[in-house]
Design a protein around this motif. Structure first.
Motif, PDB file in Angstrom:
ATOM      1  N   ASN A  31      -3.848 -17.633  33.672  1.00  0.00           N
ATOM      2  CA  ASN A  31      -2.810 -16.859  33.011  1.00  0.00           C
ATOM      3  C   ASN A  31      -3.038 -16.945  31.502  1.00  0.00           C
ATOM      4  O   ASN A  31      -4.052 -17.493  31.052  1.00  0.00           O
ATOM      5  CB  ASN A  31      -1.416 -17.366  33.398  1.00  0.00           C
ATOM      6  N   LYS A  32      -2.103 -16.435  30.732  1.00  0.00           N
ATOM      7  CA  LYS A  32      -2.284 -16.417  29.277  1.00  0.00           C
ATOM      8  C   LYS A  32      -2.359 -17.834  28.698  1.00  0.00           C
ATOM      9  O   LYS A  32      -3.131 -18.094  27.770  1.00  0.00           O
ATOM     10  CB  LYS A  32      -1.146 -15.628  28.629  1.00  0.00           C
ATOM     11  N   LEU A  33      -1.551 -18.743  29.249  1.00  0.00           N
ATOM     12  CA  LEU A  33      -1.564 -20.123  28.744  1.00  0.00           C
ATOM     13  C   LEU A  33      -2.903 -20.788  29.016  1.00  0.00           C
ATOM     14  O   LEU A  33      -3.475 -21.434  28.125  1.00  0.00           O
ATOM     15  CB  LEU A  33      -0.435 -20.925  29.388  1.00  0.00           C
ATOM     16  N   THR A  34      -3.419 -20.633  30.233  1.00  0.00           N
ATOM     17  CA  THR A  34      -4.707 -21.259  30.542  1.00  0.00           C
ATOM     18  C   THR A  34      -5.826 -20.639  29.720  1.00  0.00           C
ATOM     19  O   THR A  34      -6.770 -21.331  29.353  1.00  0.00           O
ATOM     20  CB  THR A  34      -5.031 -21.152  32.042  1.00  0.00           C
ATOM     21  N   ASP A  35      -5.724 -19.341  29.443  1.00  0.00           N
ATOM     22  CA  ASP A  35      -6.734 -18.697  28.595  1.00  0.00           C
ATOM     23  C   ASP A  35      -6.750 -19.320  27.200  1.00  0.00           C
ATOM     24  O   ASP A  35      -7.811 -19.505  26.596  1.00  0.00           O
ATOM     25  CB  ASP A  35      -6.466 -17.191  28.481  1.00  0.00           C
ATOM     26  N   ILE A  36      -5.565 -19.648  26.696  1.00  0.00           N
ATOM     27  CA  ILE A  36      -5.472 -20.283  25.371  1.00  0.00           C
ATOM     28  C   ILE A  36      -6.043 -21.702  25.434  1.00  0.00           C
ATOM     29  O   ILE A  36      -6.814 -22.118  24.554  1.00  0.00           O
ATOM     30  CB  ILE A  36      -4.009 -20.310  24.891  1.00  0.00           C
ATOM     31  N   LEU A  37      -5.682 -22.458  26.471  1.00  0.00           N
ATOM     32  CA  LEU A  37      -6.163 -23.834  26.597  1.00  0.00           C
ATOM     33  C   LEU A  37      -7.677 -23.889  26.726  1.00  0.00           C
ATOM     34  O   LEU A  37      -8.324 -24.801  26.192  1.00  0.00           O
ATOM     35  CB  LEU A  37      -5.505 -24.515  27.798  1.00  0.00           C
ATOM     36  N   VAL A  38      -8.257 -22.918  27.426  1.00  0.00           N
ATOM     37  CA  VAL A  38      -9.708 -22.874  27.592  1.00  0.00           C
ATOM     38  C   VAL A  38     -10.410 -22.739  26.244  1.00  0.00           C
ATOM     39  O   VAL A  38     -11.484 -23.324  26.025  1.00  0.00           O
ATOM     40  CB  VAL A  38     -10.105 -21.726  28.542  1.00  0.00           C
ATOM     41  N   ILE A  39      -9.810 -21.999  25.319  1.00  0.00           N
ATOM     42  CA  ILE A  39     -10.416 -21.844  23.986  1.00  0.00           C
ATOM     43  C   ILE A  39     -10.591 -23.206  23.324  1.00  0.00           C
ATOM     44  O   ILE A  39     -11.668 -23.546  22.822  1.00  0.00           O
ATOM     45  CB  ILE A  39      -9.545 -20.929  23.096  1.00  0.00           C
ATOM     46  N   TYR A  40      -9.533 -24.010  23.330  1.00  0.00           N
ATOM     47  CA  TYR A  40      -9.621 -25.350  22.741  1.00  0.00           C
ATOM     48  C   TYR A  40     -10.569 -26.238  23.555  1.00  0.00           C
ATOM     49  O   TYR A  40     -11.330 -27.019  22.987  1.00  0.00           O
ATOM     50  CB  TYR A  40      -8.239 -26.008  22.684  1.00  0.00           C
ATOM     51  N   GLY A  41     -10.500 -26.127  24.871  1.00  0.00           N
ATOM     52  CA  GLY A  41     -11.319 -26.980  25.728  1.00  0.00           C
ATOM     53  C   GLY A  41     -12.795 -26.666  25.668  1.00  0.00           C
ATOM     54  O   GLY A  41     -13.623 -27.524  25.990  1.00  0.00           O
ATOM     55  N   ASN A  42     -13.152 -25.450  25.273  1.00  0.00           N
ATOM     56  CA  ASN A  42     -14.562 -25.073  25.146  1.00  0.00           C
ATOM     57  C   ASN A  42     -15.255 -25.768  23.984  1.00  0.00           C
ATOM     58  O   ASN A  42     -16.470 -25.940  23.984  1.00  0.00           O
ATOM     59  CB  ASN A  42     -14.690 -23.559  24.954  1.00  0.00           C
ATOM     60  N   VAL A  43     -14.472 -26.147  22.968  1.00  0.00           N
ATOM     61  CA  VAL A  43     -15.077 -26.663  21.722  1.00  0.00           C
ATOM     62  C   VAL A  43     -14.379 -27.957  21.306  1.00  0.00           C
ATOM     63  O   VAL A  43     -13.846 -28.064  20.199  1.00  0.00           O
ATOM     64  CB  VAL A  43     -14.997 -25.606  20.598  1.00  0.00           C
ATOM     65  N   PRO A  44     -14.386 -28.988  22.150  1.00  0.00           N
ATOM     66  CA  PRO A  44     -13.594 -30.189  21.868  1.00  0.00           C
ATOM     67  C   PRO A  44     -14.006 -30.932  20.604  1.00  0.00           C
ATOM     68  O   PRO A  44     -13.147 -31.367  19.835  1.00  0.00           O
ATOM     69  CB  PRO A  44     -13.798 -31.047  23.119  1.00  0.00           C
ATOM     70  N   MET A  45     -15.320 -31.088  20.366  1.00  0.00           N
ATOM     71  CA  MET A  45     -15.740 -31.830  19.188  1.00  0.00           C
ATOM     72  C   MET A  45     -15.465 -31.044  17.911  1.00  0.00           C
ATOM     73  O   MET A  45     -15.033 -31.609  16.891  1.00  0.00           O
ATOM     74  CB  MET A  45     -17.228 -32.190  19.288  1.00  0.00           C
ATOM     75  N   PHE A  46     -15.690 -29.754  17.948  1.00  0.00           N
ATOM     76  CA  PHE A  46     -15.386 -28.899  16.799  1.00  0.00           C
ATOM     77  C   PHE A  46     -13.900 -28.996  16.464  1.00  0.00           C
ATOM     78  O   PHE A  46     -13.518 -29.185  15.305  1.00  0.00           O
ATOM     79  CB  PHE A  46     -15.778 -27.454  17.126  1.00  0.00           C
ATOM     80  N   TYR A  47     -13.059 -28.883  17.486  1.00  0.00           N
ATOM     81  CA  TYR A  47     -11.616 -28.996  17.286  1.00  0.00           C
ATOM     82  C   TYR A  47     -11.252 -30.371  16.753  1.00  0.00           C
ATOM     83  O   TYR A  47     -10.428 -30.502  15.831  1.00  0.00           O
ATOM     84  CB  TYR A  47     -10.894 -28.739  18.603  1.00  0.00           C
ATOM     85  N   TYR A  48     -11.846 -31.421  17.333  1.00  0.00           N
ATOM     86  CA  TYR A  48     -11.513 -32.788  16.949  1.00  0.00           C
ATOM     87  C   TYR A  48     -11.764 -33.021  15.458  1.00  0.00           C
ATOM     88  O   TYR A  48     -10.908 -33.569  14.747  1.00  0.00           O
ATOM     89  CB  TYR A  48     -12.343 -33.760  17.789  1.00  0.00           C
ATOM     90  N   LEU A  49     -12.934 -32.592  14.982  1.00  0.00           N
ATOM     91  CA  LEU A  49     -13.251 -32.785  13.568  1.00  0.00           C
ATOM     92  C   LEU A  49     -12.357 -31.935  12.681  1.00  0.00           C
ATOM     93  O   LEU A  49     -11.846 -32.415  11.651  1.00  0.00           O
ATOM     94  CB  LEU A  49     -14.724 -32.451  13.326  1.00  0.00           C
ATOM     95  N   CYS A  50     -12.151 -30.683  13.067  1.00  0.00           N
ATOM     96  CA  CYS A  50     -11.329 -29.789  12.249  1.00  0.00           C
ATOM     97  C   CYS A  50      -9.894 -30.283  12.148  1.00  0.00           C
ATOM     98  O   CYS A  50      -9.281 -30.209  11.072  1.00  0.00           O
ATOM     99  CB  CYS A  50     -11.348 -28.378  12.829  1.00  0.00           C
ATOM    100  N   HIS A  51      -9.338 -30.807  13.244  1.00  0.00           N
ATOM    101  CA  HIS A  51      -7.934 -31.202  13.204  1.00  0.00           C
ATOM    102  C   HIS A  51      -7.724 -32.397  12.284  1.00  0.00           C
ATOM    103  O   HIS A  51      -6.694 -32.497  11.602  1.00  0.00           O
ATOM    104  CB  HIS A  51      -7.410 -31.470  14.625  1.00  0.00           C
ATOM    105  N   TRP A  52      -8.698 -33.318  12.211  1.00  0.00           N
ATOM    106  CA  TRP A  52      -8.555 -34.451  11.301  1.00  0.00           C
ATOM    107  C   TRP A  52      -8.520 -33.985   9.853  1.00  0.00           C
ATOM    108  O   TRP A  52      -7.680 -34.447   9.056  1.00  0.00           O
ATOM    109  CB  TRP A  52      -9.708 -35.441  11.502  1.00  0.00           C
ATOM    110  N   TYR A  53      -9.418 -33.098   9.493  1.00  0.00           N
ATOM    111  CA  TYR A  53      -9.474 -32.658   8.101  1.00  0.00           C
ATOM    112  C   TYR A  53      -8.303 -31.751   7.745  1.00  0.00           C
ATOM    113  O   TYR A  53      -7.808 -31.786   6.610  1.00  0.00           O
ATOM    114  CB  TYR A  53     -10.820 -31.983   7.806  1.00  0.00           C
ATOM    115  N   LEU A  54      -7.831 -30.959   8.701  1.00  0.00           N
ATOM    116  CA  LEU A  54      -6.639 -30.154   8.438  1.00  0.00           C
ATOM    117  C   LEU A  54      -5.433 -31.058   8.205  1.00  0.00           C
ATOM    118  O   LEU A  54      -4.641 -30.828   7.275  1.00  0.00           O
ATOM    119  CB  LEU A  54      -6.380 -29.214   9.614  1.00  0.00           C
TER     120      LEU A  54
END
Length: 393
Positions: free
Chosen positions: A300-323
């Protein structure tokens, strides 16, 4: 060595859904670290509240699931490589993660370019475990399973025996018994190490994740996989409830009845993360396995959004710390505070700076919304490109 896959990648979206969910939940805890006024300890029964404890408790699920799914993903990566390529890839990626932990992540967490504090946290646990797995992949899968299970179910025996002076050595704490952010090893007058994540208990989690990765082979029966995941998940939760209720084995901090029902419930679920106790792992990974079994056919729409974050965990992890770091500095200085007002012993800002839990959740929500857009861009980029470095980020 090229990291370009030798065969087409095979993705099960339930893995990315769960990984995306825990990445978002993880950011709650880090936002609280930066912005919660006074920094009360969520697991201290003398000062906590149900909402504060819940804010911390839900983030307990992040590290075990992240490490476990790293093991699953490692197995799937191995199906696209020869054994020698796979071993080399895991060792190189593990060493790369160690460099990321101690340089890039640490700078974002502390804002200290001189690295006065070195913290062994989750990326260290994943990187170190990946190196060990890279050495073990030459062994039969049964051997890896036995080693992982012995560590997973048996490492709490260490709490029942007296290891003497060995228990106070640096290597012992680093590998087996590091007790979180209070376990400090002094390097010199200006530099310290904190053994937050003891390596070997987390390695056991990754090894079992690697074994469970066999359920996700291309020719695996999907219905049987979901049933296996559900049964193991329910089994781990049942083991958690029984062992926790009787305070028999599996956690060095037994629960007890408190003056209120809510505090008694908090005591029951207040299991030990540093190092991860068996009950902590049963509680978190039991729920994770059930989630994997139940979300495989959900879209559904929620899982589609979660997949975006789940596809790039390390990229997200680094970006969230600096943000979070940039946001913290901006709000801190914008509120009239100065950098010299930080506590020199704890590194914390003045207790008067920060927000209540409502403000913490608001900052968290804004941060993850902002991060959605670069994560979506990078996810599309990864799908369209095959450069070797994409397997490392």
């Amino acid at each position: 060595m090229t990291a370009q896959p030798l065969t087409a990648k095979h993705r099960i979206e339930s893995i990315d859904i769960l990984r995306g969910l825990i990445m978002l939940i993880m950011a709650i805890d880090h936002t609280r670290d930066f912005f919660h006024a006074g920094h009360p300890e969520p697991t201290d029964l003398a000062v906590t509240t149900p909402l504060l404890f819940f804010t911390r408790w839900i983030t307990h699920f992040c590290a075990p699931i992240f490490v476990f799914l790293s093991g699953v993903s490692a197995y799937l990566a191995g199906t696209r490589r020869t054994k020698s390529q796979f071993s080399a890839f895991l060792i190189k990626r593990g060493l790369w993660l160690l460099a990321i932990e101690f340089l890039v992540v640490r700078l974002a967490q502390t804002g200290d370019p001189f690295f006065h504090t070195i913290i062994f946290q989750v990326i260290w646990a994943i990187g170190g475990s990946m190196v060990l797995l890279g050495l073990l992949v030459w062994a039969p899968l049964t051997v890896i399973c036995i080693i992982g299970a012995l560590i997973f179910f048996g490492h709490d025996i260490l709490y029942l025996v007296n290891v003497g002076a060995v228990g106070n050595t640096f290597l012992w704490k680093l590998l087996l018994s590091g007790r979180g952010f209070g376990d400090v090893w002094v390097i010199d007058s200006d530099h310290i190490m904190i053994m937050a994540y003891a390596l070997l208990p987390w390695t056991g989690v990754m090894l079992l994740g690697y074994v469970f990765g066999t359920l996700y082979k291309k020719d695996a029966d999907a219905a049987k996989r979901r049933k296996t995941l559900l049964n193991w998940g329910l089994g781990l939760l049942a083991l958690f409830v029984v062992l926790r209720y009787f305070n028999f084995y599996g956690d060095p901090a037994p629960w007890s009845s408190q003056k209120t029902a809510s505090l008694s419930i908090i005591s029951f679920f207040n299991v030990s993360k540093y190092p991860p106790s068996l009950l902590y792992l049963c509680m978190t990974l039991g729920a994770a396995l059930i989630a994997l079994s139940q979300t495989e056919t959900v879209k559904n729409k929620l899982t589609d959004i979660l997949v975006i974050y789940g596809n790039v965990p390390m990229f997200y992890y680094l970006c969230h710390w600096y943000l979070l770091l940039i946001t913290f500095i901006s709000l801190y200085l914008g509120s009239g505070y100065h950098l010299n007002q930080f506590d020199p012993k704890t590194g914390q800002p003045p207790a008067s700076f920060g927000y209540g839990l409502g403000g913490v959740y608001l900052v968290w929500l804004i941060a993850i919304i902002i991060l959605y857009f670069p994560c979506r861009w990078y996810s599309k980029y990864k799908r369209a490109h095959t450069q070797w470095w994409l397997s490392y980020l």
